[in-house]
Every structure is written in structure tokens, then in C-alpha cells.
Design a protein around this motif. Structure first.
Motif, PDB file in Angstrom:
ATOM      1  N   GLU A 174       0.830  -1.209   0.000  1.00 54.28           N
ATOM      2  CA  GLU A 174       0.000   0.000   0.000  1.00 54.28           C
ATOM      3  C   GLU A 174       0.866   1.262   0.000  1.00 54.28           C
ATOM      4  O   GLU A 174       0.636   2.183  -0.790  1.00 54.28           O
ATOM      5  CB  GLU A 174      -0.911  -0.013   1.232  1.00 54.28           C
ATOM      6  CG  GLU A 174      -1.908   1.129   1.271  1.00 54.28           C
ATOM      7  CD  GLU A 174      -2.772   1.065   2.518  1.00 54.28           C
ATOM      8  OE1 GLU A 174      -3.010   2.146   3.098  1.00 54.28           O
ATOM      9  OE2 GLU A 174      -3.203  -0.038   2.891  1.00 54.28           O
ATOM     10  N   LYS A 175       1.880   1.295   0.872  1.00 53.73           N
ATOM     11  CA  LYS A 175       2.774   2.452   0.928  1.00 53.73           C
ATOM     12  C   LYS A 175       3.560   2.596  -0.370  1.00 53.73           C
ATOM     13  O   LYS A 175       3.778   3.699  -0.859  1.00 53.73           O
ATOM     14  CB  LYS A 175       3.753   2.327   2.104  1.00 53.73           C
ATOM     15  CG  LYS A 175       3.178   2.714   3.428  1.00 53.73           C
ATOM     16  CD  LYS A 175       4.274   2.734   4.480  1.00 53.73           C
ATOM     17  CE  LYS A 175       3.746   3.274   5.782  1.00 53.73           C
ATOM     18  NZ  LYS A 175       4.804   3.363   6.791  1.00 53.73           N
ATOM     19  N   GLN A 176       4.009   1.461  -0.912  1.00 55.05           N
ATOM     20  CA  GLN A 176       4.773   1.466  -2.162  1.00 55.05           C
ATOM     21  C   GLN A 176       3.937   2.045  -3.301  1.00 55.05           C
ATOM     22  O   GLN A 176       4.409   2.879  -4.065  1.00 55.05           O
ATOM     23  CB  GLN A 176       5.214   0.036  -2.498  1.00 55.05           C
ATOM     24  CG  GLN A 176       6.012  -0.092  -3.773  1.00 55.05           C
ATOM     25  CD  GLN A 176       7.457   0.282  -3.599  1.00 55.05           C
ATOM     26  OE1 GLN A 176       8.010   0.105  -2.525  1.00 55.05           O
ATOM     27  NE2 GLN A 176       8.070   0.790  -4.635  1.00 55.05           N
ATOM     28  N   ASP A 177       2.672   1.620  -3.412  1.00 56.07           N
ATOM     29  CA  ASP A 177       1.791   2.110  -4.470  1.00 56.07           C
ATOM     30  C   ASP A 177       1.501   3.597  -4.312  1.00 56.07           C
ATOM     31  O   ASP A 177       1.484   4.346  -5.292  1.00 56.07           O
ATOM     32  CB  ASP A 177       0.472   1.328  -4.478  1.00 56.07           C
ATOM     33  CG  ASP A 177       0.672  -0.120  -4.903  1.00 56.07           C
ATOM     34  OD1 ASP A 177       1.705  -0.424  -5.532  1.00 56.07           O
ATOM     35  OD2 ASP A 177      -0.215  -0.956  -4.596  1.00 56.07           O
ATOM     36  N   LYS A 178       1.291   4.037  -3.074  1.00 53.15           N
ATOM     37  CA  LYS A 178       1.006   5.445  -2.802  1.00 53.15           C
ATOM     38  C   LYS A 178       2.201   6.328  -3.170  1.00 53.15           C
ATOM     39  O   LYS A 178       2.053   7.364  -3.825  1.00 53.15           O
ATOM     40  CB  LYS A 178       0.663   5.609  -1.319  1.00 53.15           C
ATOM     41  CG  LYS A 178      -0.269   6.708  -0.998  1.00 53.15           C
ATOM     42  CD  LYS A 178      -0.691   6.615   0.464  1.00 53.15           C
ATOM     43  CE  LYS A 178      -1.828   7.578   0.746  1.00 53.15           C
ATOM     44  NZ  LYS A 178      -2.257   7.540   2.131  1.00 53.15           N
ATOM     45  N   LEU A 179       3.392   5.898  -2.768  1.00 48.37           N
ATOM     46  CA  LEU A 179       4.611   6.644  -3.076  1.00 48.37           C
ATOM     47  C   LEU A 179       4.863   6.666  -4.576  1.00 48.37           C
ATOM     48  O   LEU A 179       5.195   7.714  -5.145  1.00 48.37           O
ATOM     49  CB  LEU A 179       5.802   6.018  -2.347  1.00 48.37           C
ATOM     50  CG  LEU A 179       7.151   6.706  -2.535  1.00 48.37           C
ATOM     51  CD1 LEU A 179       7.135   8.097  -1.896  1.00 48.37           C
ATOM     52  CD2 LEU A 179       8.273   5.879  -1.933  1.00 48.37           C
TER      53      LEU A 179
END
Length: 156
Positions: A132-137
């Protein structure tokens, strides 16, 4: 009521001083909206440990072939400290953009010391991010890079 107008006046004067302190080579310079979005990306990358700070670290990472977004402060003095960074970025196909202040860049990068430039990467150097964090970044990174490419295409 007078204090509000004085505060606004002092804020405008600070922004005016920032613009006067800009280096003549600070192109492409991020506007107000793109500057805020870029600093927000730097802040998120700092939280996720996907950030290289300082000229030495940035140059080392670019020479090693790491990709990312290079954010350079436009009010560096002496300017010779960073003149080689944009050339290095262009040779390595790394997008770069100037922001108006090294102090703002340091605040966004979670350091107290003003910094000349940072390299925002999409993957942390050590460890892994959650999906989730990877996709957001990655989404925020792609949006800023697209805006920067539009800005540079209008300049050159």
C-alpha cells in the motif's frame, strides 16, 4: 487587525527575498503548486526511508545507476556546489527540479540542517515497504515526474 496585515506583509517579504536569492541557473523552477507537491513527495519519501540527502550522497547514487527524482534548492551560495548535479542528472536520464528554498527542502526531508539537494527513490535502500505504501509513493512520484516533464518541455 493590524497584526494580520503585518503578518501577511512579512510573509510576502519573505517570499520576495527567496525569489531574489535564487540562482540564475535554477531552471526548471517549480511553481507554487508543483513546489508544494514536490516537497510533500520528499516528506513522504523521508518517512519511508527512500531519500538520499546532500550533494555527496545524491551524486554517488546517480553514478551508481540508481534512478529517482532529484530535487535541488535554488538558493545555494556558492552556486558552484551544485552546478554539476543537473548535468549528471541529464546524462543519467534522472528528472530534476529546483525548489525555491534549501530550508524548505530540509524541513520536508526531516532534517534540521539546510540541504542542497535530495534524491527521491521509489524503493527504500534497506528493507521493504508494504504494498500500500509502495503504491502510494509510486503514484505520487509518477504525478510529480509528469508535471516536471511538462514544465521542462515548455522551457526547452
Amino acid at each position: 487587525m493590524g497584526s494580520d496585515s503585518e503578518a501577511e506583509r512579512s510573509q510576502k517579504e519573505k517570499e520576495k527575498k527567496k525569489m531574489l536569492a535564487l540562482a540564475p541557473i535554477a531552471k526548471p523552477l517549480a511553481g507554487k503548486k508543483l513546489g508544494k507537491r514536490t516537497l510533500k513527495l520528499v516528506r513522504r519519501a523521508a518517512e519511508d526511508k527512500c531519500l538520499k540527502r546532500g550533494v555527496k550522497e545524491v551524486v554517488k547514487s546517480i553514478r551508481r545507476g540508481h534512478k529517482g527524482l532529484c530535487v535541488i534548492a535554488g538558493n545555494i551560495s556558492p552556486i558552484d556546489v551544485i552546478t554539476h548535479v543537473p548535468i549528471l542528472c541529464e546524462e543519467s536520464d534522472v528528472p530534476y527540479v529546483y525548489v525555491s528554498s534549501k530550508e524548505d527542502l530540509a524541513n520536508a526531508g526531516a532534517t534540521k540542517r539546510p540541504t542542497c539537494c535530495v534524491l527521491v527513490q521509489t524503493k527504500p535502500t534497506k528493507g521493504e515497504l508494504t504494498a500500500e505504501k509502495q503504491d502510494k509513493l509510486k503514484a505520487e512520484y509518477d504525478q510529480v515526474v509528469n508535471d516536471i516533464s511538462e514544465l521542462t518541455s515548455s522551457l526547452f
